[in-house]
Design a protein around this motif. Structure first.
Motif: not given
Ligand code: FAD
Lengths: 246, 325
Positions: B67-71, B73-78, B175-181, B184-192
């Motif tokens: 899910r980090l493929k698209d920007f 904000n919440g997940a990238y910041t974390k 390999a690194f995991s920020a343990q995103l939940s 953290d993807f609440a503001d993920a784009p609906k569409q790109v």
């Protein structure tokens, strides 16, 4: 719905930029100040959304000294309902963001809008800082904003395209073209603006994290080298062999 | 203590601006006697991340969460904050892009860091102070900004620093995991929605730009701009009135209210050079102006100029580029 629109007071775009003799500050003498052009998108869109909902308020917020009041009045003339001025010289983005977050926290605003950046310090930072200070989402930069109930649908510019994002209130968005056609005040607006409330509050704290050590102007261009239109192709050779850019 | 570099990837590739950012970060690390680690955002392949060694990066942290493929904000910041914590990064360097500015400003609060955006040079660290040079007043000035505190974030303007290419050097990809939940993807784009870029070249990333103004008279003449751009491998752009009347899409509009570009070469065709237009292009390395009016203000900002009719000059330029290649 309660909208908070943050505006900054910036030198008119056509201003010739000069600095004080120690190069520490922008030389304000004789300069016309305007509402930051990006902020006009935020202001107009907030007013349009309030009008569409038929209810709500648009509050304008500026962090600045008393000389910014003509532009705050202008924002009221464009259609904001009331205004707050935090009586302080805006030291840096962090300082400004703290003031905005503090006002927003106490005021219970649903939507906080501002321009993408200011055309003087070009920080593009305040939106994210305010969002993080309040623990709410930020969408930056937004090219479109529609509201349905408490849900906003925004178009966010990304390099090479856009993202369609949905967020619930409260949230922060920084606005840019082509969000709306910025409005200019009409006579009636100018008359009513005089009677609208403008509250002046003192800043919370004085924390800043950056300081401008010196300003400088870019080096002067050497002057243009003209190539006759008949031998336009020569330009391409110059770009390869002299300027070395192609 | 280390320097953390945020590299943006797209379609598996590291963006050009991020190669510059990586080079900036590794040079800062060298100045401070430490190493530079990168954290990747977007869609990245391991092989491309390893190549960041060429820009002086020693290690790359890679969270393979799809899910980090698209920007987001919440997940990238974390993710970046977690990487900064892990590496004990005192300096974080990112691109002055829409992603960099969105995340950088949130991170500055989360990590209690000072931040400078629009930075155009490596820092100066004399006498215990840390100063960076940044663009201000819409390209009409520069400011030397002192960054206070223990942690600092620097957003580097595109094309303001040369990318290093130390052939054969590779970075270690971890390999690194920020343990995103999910939260953290609440503001993920609906569409790109990606826009068509002329010749597939992204305007904000382009080294060469060919731009047209109202002097082009109408959208039917844009083939002249496109032909030259294609021959050069350049992106296309336009002035505001051109996008306002829909001759060209909004995302091509450069200037104070449009995109800011700083390519190596900006060719302005039939553009007067109003101050609001200059604000978006005046940090280009070389500016070429073609205008039939010798008094057009743009000539004052130009390095090379042709006083002439675009309809006559542009085909000649395209021809000359083809002959050169
Ligand atoms: C708040 C604000 C923000 C703005 N933001 C931006 C912005 O972000 N970007 C932007 O571009 N503008 C912006 N503008 C508008 C800006 O002021 C100018 O109006 C605009 O840049 C002019 O575009 P132009 O040069 O294409 O058109 P014009 O000013 O009409 O100039 C056309 C030029 O083409 C030349 N020409 C005509 N025919 C030919 C020919 N056959 N061959 C060669 N040359 C020819 C003419 O001599 C003239 O110089 C803004 C304005 C305001 C007030």
């Amino acid at each position: 719905m309660k909208f908070l629109v943050c505006i900054s007071n910036v030198p008119d775009t056509t201003t010739k930029i000069t600095f004080t003799p120690d190069n520490k500050e922008f030389n304000k003498a004789g300069v016309q100040f305007v509402i930051n052009p990006w902020d006009e998108y935020a202001l107009t869109r907030a007013i349009e959304l309030k009008e569409a909902q038929g209810a709500g308020t648009v509050t304008v917020l500026n962090v600045g000294e008393a000389d910014t009041e003509p532009n705050i009045r202008k924002a009221l003339a464009i259609g904001a309902d009331d205004a707050i001025r935090v009586n302080a010289h805006p030291k840096d983005a962090f300082f400004v963001a703290q003031q905005i977050a503090s006002i927003a926290k106490d005021g219970g605003y649903d939507v906080i809008l501002m321009g993408k950046e200011s055309i003087d310090y070009n920080g593009f930072q305040v939106h994210g800082m305010v969002g993080e200070l309040l623990g709410i989402p930020t969408v930056a930069p937004a090219m479109k904003l529609d509201m349905s109930g408490n849900t906003a649908t925004l178009e966010r510019e990304i390099e090479g395209g856009k993202e369609i994002v949905e967020v619930n209130t409260p949230f922060v968005a920084s606005c840019q073209q082509p969000m709306c056609e910025p409005r200019i005040p009409n006579m009636r607006g100018i008359m009513t603006a005089r009677t609208k409330p403008l509250k002046v509050v003192e800043p919370t704290g004085d924390a800043a994290r950056t300081e401008v050590a010196a300003f400088a102007l870019p080096p002067q261009k050497q002057g243009v080298k003209l190539i006759p239109a008949e031998s336009a192709g020569e330009l391409i050779k110059l770009l390869r062999n002299e300027a070395k850019v192609i | 203590m280390s320097v953390l570099v945020v590299v943006e990837c797209d379609g598996g590739e590291v963006k050009k601006s991020s190669l510059e950012v990586a080079s900036y970060g590794s040079q800062v690390a060298q100045m401070l006697g430490t190493t530079a680690t990168a954290v990747a955002v977007g869609e990245a392949t391991e092989a491309n991340l390893a190549k960041l060694g060429e820009q002086g990066i020693t290690k790359v942290l890679h969270d393979a969460e799809p899910r980090l493929k698209d920007f987001v904000n919440g997940a990238y910041t974390k993710l970046i904050a977690a990487a900064a914590q892990k590496e004990d990064a005192k300096i974080i360097v990112l691109a002055n892009s829409n992603i960099g500015a969105s995340v950088g400003s949130r991170l500055s609060i989360r990590l209690q860091a000072s931040i400078a955006t629009n930075v155009v040079e490596l820092p100066k660290t004399d006498g215990g102070s840390f100063t960076v040079k940044r663009g201000a007043f819409s390209g009409k000035a520069f400011a030397d900004v002192k960054l206070d505190g223990d942690r600092k974030i620097i957003a580097v303007k595109k094309n303001s620093i040369e990318a290093l290419h130390q052939a054969g050097k590779t970075a270690q990809v971890e390999a690194f995991s920020a343990q995103l939940s999910d939260a953290d993807f609440a503001d993920a784009p609906k569409q790109v929605v990606m826009q068509d870029q002329a010749g597939g070249i992204l305007l904000p990333e382009a080294d060469l730009v060919v731009s047209g103004g109202r002097g082009m008279k109408g959208p039917e003449n844009w083939n002249l701009i496109e032909d030259l751009a294609k021959a050069l491998g350049a992106a296309t752009a336009c002035s505001k009135p051109v996008s306002d009347v829909d001759w060209r899409p909004h995302h091509e509009h450069v200037g104070q209210t449009g995109i800011t570009v700083s390519p190596n070469l900006y060719i302005a065709c039939g553009i007067s050079g109003a101050i609001q237009h200059l604000a978006g292009v005046n940090s280009s390395k070389v500016i070429v102006v073609i205008n039939k009016d010798p008094e057009a203000p743009f000539f004052k900002a130009a390095d090379y100029g042709i006083v002439g009719d675009v309809f006559d000059v542009l085909p000649k330029l395209t021809q000359a580029v083809k002959e050169l290649n």
